[in-house]
Scaffold this active site. Structure first.
Site, PDB file in Angstrom:
ATOM      1  N   LYS A  22      10.980   6.171  25.558  1.00  0.00           N
ATOM      2  CA  LYS A  22      10.478   5.486  26.812  1.00  0.00           C
ATOM      3  C   LYS A  22      11.353   5.764  27.985  1.00  0.00           C
ATOM      4  O   LYS A  22      12.647   6.501  27.788  1.00  0.00           O
ATOM      5  CB  LYS A  22      10.436   3.814  26.495  1.00  0.00           C
ATOM      6  CG  LYS A  22      11.983   3.524  26.218  1.00  0.00           C
ATOM      7  CD  LYS A  22      13.119   3.187  27.383  1.00  0.00           C
ATOM      8  CE  LYS A  22      14.455   2.987  26.829  1.00  0.00           C
ATOM      9  NZ  LYS A  22      15.450   3.102  27.970  1.00  0.00           N
ATOM     10  N   ASP A  38      14.823  -2.814  22.497  1.00  0.00           N
ATOM     11  CA  ASP A  38      13.673  -2.062  22.883  1.00  0.00           C
ATOM     12  C   ASP A  38      12.808  -1.758  21.835  1.00  0.00           C
ATOM     13  O   ASP A  38      11.728  -0.954  22.010  1.00  0.00           O
ATOM     14  CB  ASP A  38      14.493  -0.503  23.333  1.00  0.00           C
ATOM     15  CG  ASP A  38      15.075  -0.552  24.555  1.00  0.00           C
ATOM     16  OD1 ASP A  38      15.204  -1.381  25.381  1.00  0.00           O
ATOM     17  OD2 ASP A  38      16.241   0.450  24.665  1.00  0.00           O
TER      18      ASP A  38
HETATM   19  O1  C5P Z   1      19.619  -4.676  21.535  1.00  0.00           O
HETATM   20  P1  C5P Z   1      20.413  -3.510  21.125  1.00  0.00           P
HETATM   21  O2  C5P Z   1      20.996  -3.534  19.751  1.00  0.00           O
HETATM   22  O3  C5P Z   1      19.410  -2.118  21.458  1.00  0.00           O
HETATM   23  O4  C5P Z   1      21.628  -3.190  22.248  1.00  0.00           O
HETATM   24  C1  C5P Z   1      22.654  -2.519  22.328  1.00  0.00           C
HETATM   25  C2  C5P Z   1      23.855  -2.807  23.222  1.00  0.00           C
HETATM   26  O5  C5P Z   1      23.483  -2.545  24.517  1.00  0.00           O
HETATM   27  C3  C5P Z   1      24.030  -4.043  23.205  1.00  0.00           C
HETATM   28  O6  C5P Z   1      25.064  -4.514  22.061  1.00  0.00           O
HETATM   29  C4  C5P Z   1      24.584  -4.471  24.488  1.00  0.00           C
HETATM   30  O7  C5P Z   1      26.089  -4.103  24.492  1.00  0.00           O
HETATM   31  C5  C5P Z   1      23.760  -3.789  25.470  1.00  0.00           C
HETATM   32  N1  C5P Z   1      22.699  -4.333  25.760  1.00  0.00           N
HETATM   33  C6  C5P Z   1      22.834  -5.328  26.867  1.00  0.00           C
HETATM   34  N2  C5P Z   1      21.932  -5.897  27.532  1.00  0.00           N
HETATM   35  C7  C5P Z   1      20.598  -5.789  27.156  1.00  0.00           C
HETATM   36  C8  C5P Z   1      20.485  -4.691  26.233  1.00  0.00           C
HETATM   37  C9  C5P Z   1      21.459  -4.006  25.648  1.00  0.00           C
HETATM   38  O8  C5P Z   1      24.084  -5.632  27.224  1.00  0.00           O
HETATM   39  N3  C5P Z   1      19.608  -6.364  27.770  1.00  0.00           N
END
Ligand code: C5P
Length: 319
Positions: free
Chosen positions: A11, A156
């Protein structure tokens, strides 16, 4: 042995507005995702004679393709976790008593830690492949249920499951389809070293708290939504925004040089993809994208890259 394979796509965030850090550590987002033709494939090799009644059904995981050496091959891999999550769901909700052991094989075309949701795409493809594996044994799950399971794997993952063009809110997992006319062409510049997503979000908080750099949250997607309805890449080029771009650039100066080189090679716009470091150059046609990429590779500005177009499909079964 039965085999199931699914493909899921990378993406770009055409708009990435980042709000305040929440109590749970995530940030509220207003983002517009678009999936690209660039993809990963996840294959499950199923041993129906080896039945598992508790714990993980995954026997192992192998990876081939782009950046394969930097992808974890243990239970921390999102594709592995996706298979286990689906099994947990069927155990809890449909009294699944035993399941076959599976080996996972991932073929990567999406850069690792590149800001293009490669790990999330692997999770989405693994969910689709495992869901197909259970057809006939367990009830088929509606997209809403699969999306909920996906959201538990990462912010994502629901988008990479559904694909197309979507407005993402919450932490990016709440999705609403958006109209996008035409096909957009990109040259993508990859980097040898990835960037940690939490680190880039943290850098944004740091810049905002110090007040040294003005990165106000870009929460209005109106201009971008209008641009997407025209199908005109020049209008899209003028409307793209990414609040994580400045934090990524302050962490990694090499990104800035690649951006400049791509613009000098004639791209319509350059944008750090998600949390970076991949730089996505919007171009007017596939030929134009190839020309921009050729220039970046020829002068050594980018060590590797590819061309891609969007929007593409969500995660889907190949066989
Ligand atoms: O959800 P995911 O595990 O992909 O997110 C990885 C990291 O990215 C989270 O632990 C956070 O630190 C950051 N993140 C965030 N806000 C979001 C998505 C991700 O701060 N909306």
């Amino acid at each position: 042995m039965r085999r199931f394979a699914a493909r899921a796509h990378a993406k770009v965030n055409l708009h990435l507005g980042v709000g305040d850090r929440r109590a749970d550590g995530y940030h509220d987002l207003v983002t517009v995702f678009q999936s690209l033709s660039l993809s990963d494939t996840v294959r499950l090799d199923v041993d129906d004679d080896d039945r598992v009644t508790s714990g993980s059904i995954v026997a192992g995981l192998t990876v081939a393709g782009l950046d394969a050496a930097s992808v974890p091959t243990d239970s921390s891999n999102l594709a592995w976790r996706a298979v286990d999550k689906l099994v947990d769901y069927y155990r809890a909700n449909h009294a699944l008593s035993d399941a076959p052991r599976v080996a996972i094989h991932i073929n990567k075309g999406i850069p690792t830690a590149g800001g293009m949701a490669g790990g999330s795409a692997d999770a989405a493809a693994a969910l689709v492949a495992a869901h197909a594996m259970f057809s006939g044994t367990c009830p088929a799950l509606p997209m809403d249920t699969l999306s909920e399971i996906a959201a538990g794997l990462g912010s994502d993952v629901p988008f990479t499951l559904r694909g197309g063009t979507m407005l993402g809110t919450g932490r990016g997992e709440q999705l609403t389809p958006m109209l996008s006319r035409g096909t957009y062409h990109w040259a993508l510049a990859f980097f040898t070293e990835g960037l940690s997503t939490p680190k880039v979000f943290h850098q944004l908080d740091f810049l905002r708290s110090g007040g040294s750099t003005n990165v106000p949250p870009s929460l209005d997607t109106g201009e971008l939504a209008r641009a997407l309805t025209t199908g005109d890449p020049r209008q899209l080029a003028a409307a793209m925004t990414n609040d994580l771009q400045i934090p990524a650039l302050t962490l990694r100066h090499d990104i800035g040089y690649v951006r400049t080189a791509g613009m000098n090679a004639g791209a319509l716009a350059s944008m750090v993809s998600g949390s970076g470091p991949t730089v996505a150059f919007l171009c007017s046609s596939e030929l134009h994208a190839r020309d921009v990429l050729d220039d970046l590779l020829a002068d050594g500005s980018a060590y590797s890259g590819t061309v891609a177009h969007g929007p593409a499909k969500g995660a889907h079964l190949i066989y």
